[in-house]
Design a protein around this motif. Structure first.
Motif, PDB file in Angstrom:
ATOM      1  N   CYS A 170      13.658   1.940  11.813  1.00 54.10           N
ATOM      2  CA  CYS A 170      12.553   1.412  11.012  1.00 54.10           C
ATOM      3  C   CYS A 170      11.227   2.098  11.301  1.00 54.10           C
ATOM      4  CB  CYS A 170      12.431  -0.097  11.229  1.00 54.10           C
ATOM      5  SG  CYS A 170      13.790  -1.035  10.502  1.00 54.10           S
ATOM      6  N   MET A 171      11.263   3.141  12.096  1.00 53.72           N
ATOM      7  CA  MET A 171      10.047   3.888  12.410  1.00 53.72           C
ATOM      8  C   MET A 171       9.964   5.213  11.661  1.00 53.72           C
ATOM      9  SD  MET A 171       9.807   3.294  16.534  1.00 53.72           S
ATOM     10  CE  MET A 171       8.255   4.189  16.672  1.00 53.72           C
ATOM     11  N   ARG A 172      11.059   5.590  10.970  1.00 57.68           N
ATOM     12  CA  ARG A 172      11.097   6.891  10.309  1.00 57.68           C
ATOM     13  C   ARG A 172      11.570   6.755   8.875  1.00 57.68           C
ATOM     14  NH1 ARG A 172      14.680  10.297  14.408  1.00 57.68           N
ATOM     15  NH2 ARG A 172      15.127  11.392  12.438  1.00 57.68           N
ATOM     16  N   PRO A 173      10.855   7.353   7.915  1.00 55.63           N
ATOM     17  CA  PRO A 173      11.264   7.235   6.509  1.00 55.63           C
ATOM     18  C   PRO A 173      12.615   7.878   6.225  1.00 55.63           C
ATOM     19  CG  PRO A 173       9.497   8.841   6.759  1.00 55.63           C
ATOM     20  CD  PRO A 173       9.618   8.134   8.074  1.00 55.63           C
ATOM     21  N   THR A 218       8.811  -6.545  16.658  1.00 51.82           N
ATOM     22  CA  THR A 218      10.043  -6.562  15.878  1.00 51.82           C
ATOM     23  C   THR A 218      10.171  -5.280  15.057  1.00 51.82           C
ATOM     24  OG1 THR A 218       9.016  -7.600  13.953  1.00 51.82           O
ATOM     25  CG2 THR A 218       9.847  -9.082  15.678  1.00 51.82           C
ATOM     26  N   ALA A 219      11.317  -5.130  14.402  1.00 52.19           N
ATOM     27  CA  ALA A 219      11.495  -3.983  13.507  1.00 52.19           C
ATOM     28  C   ALA A 219      10.450  -3.999  12.397  1.00 52.19           C
ATOM     29  CB  ALA A 219      12.904  -4.008  12.916  1.00 52.19           C
ATOM     30  N   LEU A 220      10.080  -5.203  11.930  1.00 54.65           N
ATOM     31  CA  LEU A 220       9.072  -5.316  10.879  1.00 54.65           C
ATOM     32  C   LEU A 220       7.713  -4.811  11.366  1.00 54.65           C
ATOM     33  CD1 LEU A 220       8.584  -6.255   7.978  1.00 54.65           C
ATOM     34  CD2 LEU A 220       7.976  -8.507   8.892  1.00 54.65           C
ATOM     35  N   HIS A 221       7.370  -5.081  12.608  1.00 58.81           N
ATOM     36  CA  HIS A 221       6.135  -4.537  13.179  1.00 58.81           C
ATOM     37  C   HIS A 221       6.128  -3.011  13.089  1.00 58.81           C
ATOM     38  CE1 HIS A 221       5.592  -8.487  15.291  1.00 58.81           C
ATOM     39  NE2 HIS A 221       4.334  -8.202  15.094  1.00 58.81           N
ATOM     40  N   HIS A 222       7.245  -2.399  13.472  1.00 58.17           N
ATOM     41  CA  HIS A 222       7.324  -0.929  13.486  1.00 58.17           C
ATOM     42  C   HIS A 222       7.219  -0.359  12.077  1.00 58.17           C
ATOM     43  CE1 HIS A 222       8.130  -0.553  17.745  1.00 58.17           C
ATOM     44  NE2 HIS A 222       9.124  -1.413  17.671  1.00 58.17           N
ATOM     45  N   LYS A 232       4.056   1.930  10.534  1.00 55.33           N
ATOM     46  CA  LYS A 232       4.290   3.284  10.026  1.00 55.33           C
ATOM     47  C   LYS A 232       4.054   3.409   8.524  1.00 55.33           C
ATOM     48  CE  LYS A 232       5.658   5.261  13.890  1.00 55.33           C
ATOM     49  NZ  LYS A 232       4.951   6.426  14.485  1.00 55.33           N
ATOM     50  N   GLY A 233       3.844   2.279   7.851  1.00 54.73           N
ATOM     51  CA  GLY A 233       3.594   2.325   6.418  1.00 54.73           C
ATOM     52  C   GLY A 233       4.834   2.540   5.581  1.00 54.73           C
ATOM     53  N   LEU A 234       5.981   2.092   6.058  1.00 52.89           N
ATOM     54  CA  LEU A 234       7.254   2.320   5.367  1.00 52.89           C
ATOM     55  C   LEU A 234       7.549   1.145   4.435  1.00 52.89           C
ATOM     56  CD1 LEU A 234       9.367   3.776   8.305  1.00 52.89           C
ATOM     57  CD2 LEU A 234       7.804   4.932   6.725  1.00 52.89           C
ATOM     58  N   GLN A 235       7.012   1.215   3.226  1.00 50.39           N
ATOM     59  CA  GLN A 235       7.115   0.114   2.271  1.00 50.39           C
ATOM     60  C   GLN A 235       8.564  -0.234   1.953  1.00 50.39           C
ATOM     61  OE1 GLN A 235       5.296   0.935  -1.499  1.00 50.39           O
ATOM     62  NE2 GLN A 235       5.775  -1.077  -2.355  1.00 50.39           N
ATOM     63  N   GLN A 236       9.389   0.766   1.704  1.00 54.84           N
ATOM     64  CA  GLN A 236      10.784   0.523   1.354  1.00 54.84           C
ATOM     65  C   GLN A 236      11.518  -0.176   2.495  1.00 54.84           C
ATOM     66  OE1 GLN A 236      12.961   4.102   0.389  1.00 54.84           O
ATOM     67  NE2 GLN A 236      14.453   3.012  -0.872  1.00 54.84           N
ATOM     68  N   THR A 237      11.234   0.222   3.714  1.00 57.37           N
ATOM     69  CA  THR A 237      11.868  -0.402   4.874  1.00 57.37           C
ATOM     70  C   THR A 237      11.376  -1.829   5.065  1.00 57.37           C
ATOM     71  OG1 THR A 237      12.030   1.775   5.932  1.00 57.37           O
ATOM     72  CG2 THR A 237      12.334  -0.152   7.341  1.00 57.37           C
ATOM     73  N   VAL A 238      10.097  -2.056   4.824  1.00 51.62           N
ATOM     74  CA  VAL A 238       9.549  -3.413   4.905  1.00 51.62           C
ATOM     75  C   VAL A 238      10.250  -4.327   3.905  1.00 51.62           C
ATOM     76  CG1 VAL A 238       7.499  -4.802   4.393  1.00 51.62           C
ATOM     77  CG2 VAL A 238       7.300  -2.780   5.838  1.00 51.62           C
ATOM     78  N   HIS A 239      10.417  -3.857   2.669  1.00 48.21           N
ATOM     79  CA  HIS A 239      11.145  -4.638   1.662  1.00 48.21           C
ATOM     80  C   HIS A 239      12.568  -4.934   2.138  1.00 48.21           C
ATOM     81  CE1 HIS A 239       8.482  -5.152  -1.727  1.00 48.21           C
ATOM     82  NE2 HIS A 239       8.159  -3.861  -1.729  1.00 48.21           N
ATOM     83  N   LYS A 273      -3.954  -0.147   9.755  1.00 49.93           N
ATOM     84  CA  LYS A 273      -3.592   1.257   9.557  1.00 49.93           C
ATOM     85  C   LYS A 273      -3.885   1.753   8.140  1.00 49.93           C
ATOM     86  CE  LYS A 273      -1.995   2.139  13.683  1.00 49.93           C
ATOM     87  NZ  LYS A 273      -2.614   3.169  14.549  1.00 49.93           N
ATOM     88  N   GLY A 274      -4.320   0.860   7.268  1.00 54.60           N
ATOM     89  CA  GLY A 274      -4.669   1.277   5.914  1.00 54.60           C
ATOM     90  C   GLY A 274      -3.490   1.485   4.985  1.00 54.60           C
ATOM     91  N   HIS A 275      -2.351   0.843   5.280  1.00 58.31           N
ATOM     92  CA  HIS A 275      -1.163   1.000   4.448  1.00 58.31           C
ATOM     93  C   HIS A 275      -1.177  -0.035   3.318  1.00 58.31           C
ATOM     94  CE1 HIS A 275       0.183   3.839   7.359  1.00 58.31           C
ATOM     95  NE2 HIS A 275       0.469   2.957   8.291  1.00 58.31           N
ATOM     96  N   VAL A 276      -1.886   0.301   2.236  1.00 61.67           N
ATOM     97  CA  VAL A 276      -2.116  -0.657   1.156  1.00 61.67           C
ATOM     98  C   VAL A 276      -0.812  -1.170   0.559  1.00 61.67           C
ATOM     99  CG1 VAL A 276      -3.152  -0.970  -1.111  1.00 61.67           C
ATOM    100  CG2 VAL A 276      -4.322   0.407   0.604  1.00 61.67           C
ATOM    101  N   ASN A 277       0.140  -0.277   0.300  1.00 64.29           N
ATOM    102  CA  ASN A 277       1.384  -0.688  -0.339  1.00 64.29           C
ATOM    103  C   ASN A 277       2.169  -1.673   0.533  1.00 64.29           C
ATOM    104  OD1 ASN A 277       0.839   0.901  -2.559  1.00 64.29           O
ATOM    105  ND2 ASN A 277       2.074   2.620  -1.854  1.00 64.29           N
ATOM    106  N   VAL A 278       2.128  -1.482   1.839  1.00 65.36           N
ATOM    107  CA  VAL A 278       2.818  -2.394   2.744  1.00 65.36           C
ATOM    108  C   VAL A 278       2.104  -3.746   2.782  1.00 65.36           C
ATOM    109  CG1 VAL A 278       3.460  -2.830   5.147  1.00 65.36           C
ATOM    110  CG2 VAL A 278       3.822  -0.570   4.146  1.00 65.36           C
ATOM    111  N   VAL A 279       0.773  -3.711   2.796  1.00 66.32           N
ATOM    112  CA  VAL A 279       0.006  -4.963   2.760  1.00 66.32           C
ATOM    113  C   VAL A 279       0.368  -5.763   1.517  1.00 66.32           C
ATOM    114  CG1 VAL A 279      -2.312  -5.954   2.539  1.00 66.32           C
ATOM    115  CG2 VAL A 279      -1.907  -4.065   4.125  1.00 66.32           C
ATOM    116  N   ARG A 280       0.362  -5.101   0.349  1.00 67.06           N
ATOM    117  CA  ARG A 280       0.695  -5.797  -0.891  1.00 67.06           C
ATOM    118  C   ARG A 280       2.143  -6.283  -0.888  1.00 67.06           C
ATOM    119  NH1 ARG A 280      -4.254  -4.683  -1.663  1.00 67.06           N
ATOM    120  NH2 ARG A 280      -4.228  -6.518  -0.326  1.00 67.06           N
ATOM    121  N   ALA A 281       3.044  -5.505  -0.283  1.00 65.55           N
ATOM    122  CA  ALA A 281       4.454  -5.899  -0.238  1.00 65.55           C
ATOM    123  C   ALA A 281       4.647  -7.169   0.590  1.00 65.55           C
ATOM    124  CB  ALA A 281       5.301  -4.762   0.334  1.00 65.55           C
TER     125      ALA A 281
END
Length: 228
Positions: free
Chosen positions: A48-51, A78-82, A86-93, A120-128
């Motif tokens: 969950c740390m690498r796209p 947790t994995a969700l924290h990681h 990292k800004g991994l929107q797909q992984t967060v979903h 970290k400024g990851h807008v897409n992850v924040v919105r997700a």
């Protein structure tokens, strides 16, 4: 001659290599999925740390990896924290849709996954994350006029803001749900301009992302009207 590696350690290595077939084979041979490396990360946390390891994360979850496993230590959690950091929107979903049931839990640095994404400024992850958790999210209009101008021409003294009402804990039937209102100057902002605690508010029959949620709980100094 070095010590022989365990199946769990070999599986962790296959995660690092992105070798899905190797992971399946080792799992079939009885390898566990919660082995921890020297940095305190499980195989799923590593994925969950690498796209480029998104498919590996999917396979690990499919094979039974614990999406809510927590590891102590600075910058862990947790994995969700990681994934959020990292800004991994797909992984967060992926994690949220497979039972990452407590996104409010802080890591040892006292940050939730949402707070890390904001910082970290990851807008897409924040919105997700907000889209998954919110009781309300949408455009509203903020009245910023002095009282005398508000009475004369209120339509000229408003500005659009993006507002999100979030719970701050997992809902339980035995206590009142704590809420907060996050106000963003625009949809593409990762950090809220203000966060208002709504500890004593009661919302009856909340509906996710419902644009007609009553806002009568706001103070007179915080006039927010639904956008037309």
């Amino acid at each position: 001659m070095g010590l022989q590696q365990s199946k769990e350690e070999l599986l962790h290595q296959q995660v690092n290599y992105g070798n899905v077939d190797g992971i399946r084979t080792l799992r079939g041979q009885g390898a566990g999925l919660e082995w921890i490396d020297k940095e305190g990360k499980t195989p799923l946390m590593l994925a969950c740390m690498r796209p480029d390891l998104f498919d590996v994360a999917k396979v690990l979850i499919e094979l039974g990896a614990n999406v809510n496993a927590y590891r102590p230590g600075s910058h862990c959690g947790t994995a969700l924290h990681h994934a959020a950091k990292k800004g991994l929107q797909q992984t967060v979903h992926l994690l949220l849709s497979h039972g990452a049931a407590n996104p409010f839990i802080p890591n040892d640095d006292c940050n939730t996954a949402l707070e890390l994404a904001r910082e970290k400024g990851h807008v897409n992850v924040v919105r997700a994350i907000e889209g998954r958790l919110s009781l309300f999210c949408g455009w509203m209009r903020e009245n910023y006029a002095p009282a005398f101008l508000d009475a004369i021409a209120p339509q000229f003294m408003t500005r659009k803001i993006w507002a999100v009402i979030l719970p701050r804990e997992v809902r339980t039937p035995t206590r009142l749900l704590k809420l907060e209102l996050a106000i963003y100057p625009e949809l593409q902002a990762s950090k809220p301009r203000a966060v208002l605690k709504l500890w004593k508010c009661q919302i009856e029959q909340p509906k996710l992302n419902h644009l007609t949620l009553p806002l009568s709980f706001l103070t007179k100094e915080q006039k927010y009207n639904a956008a037309m």
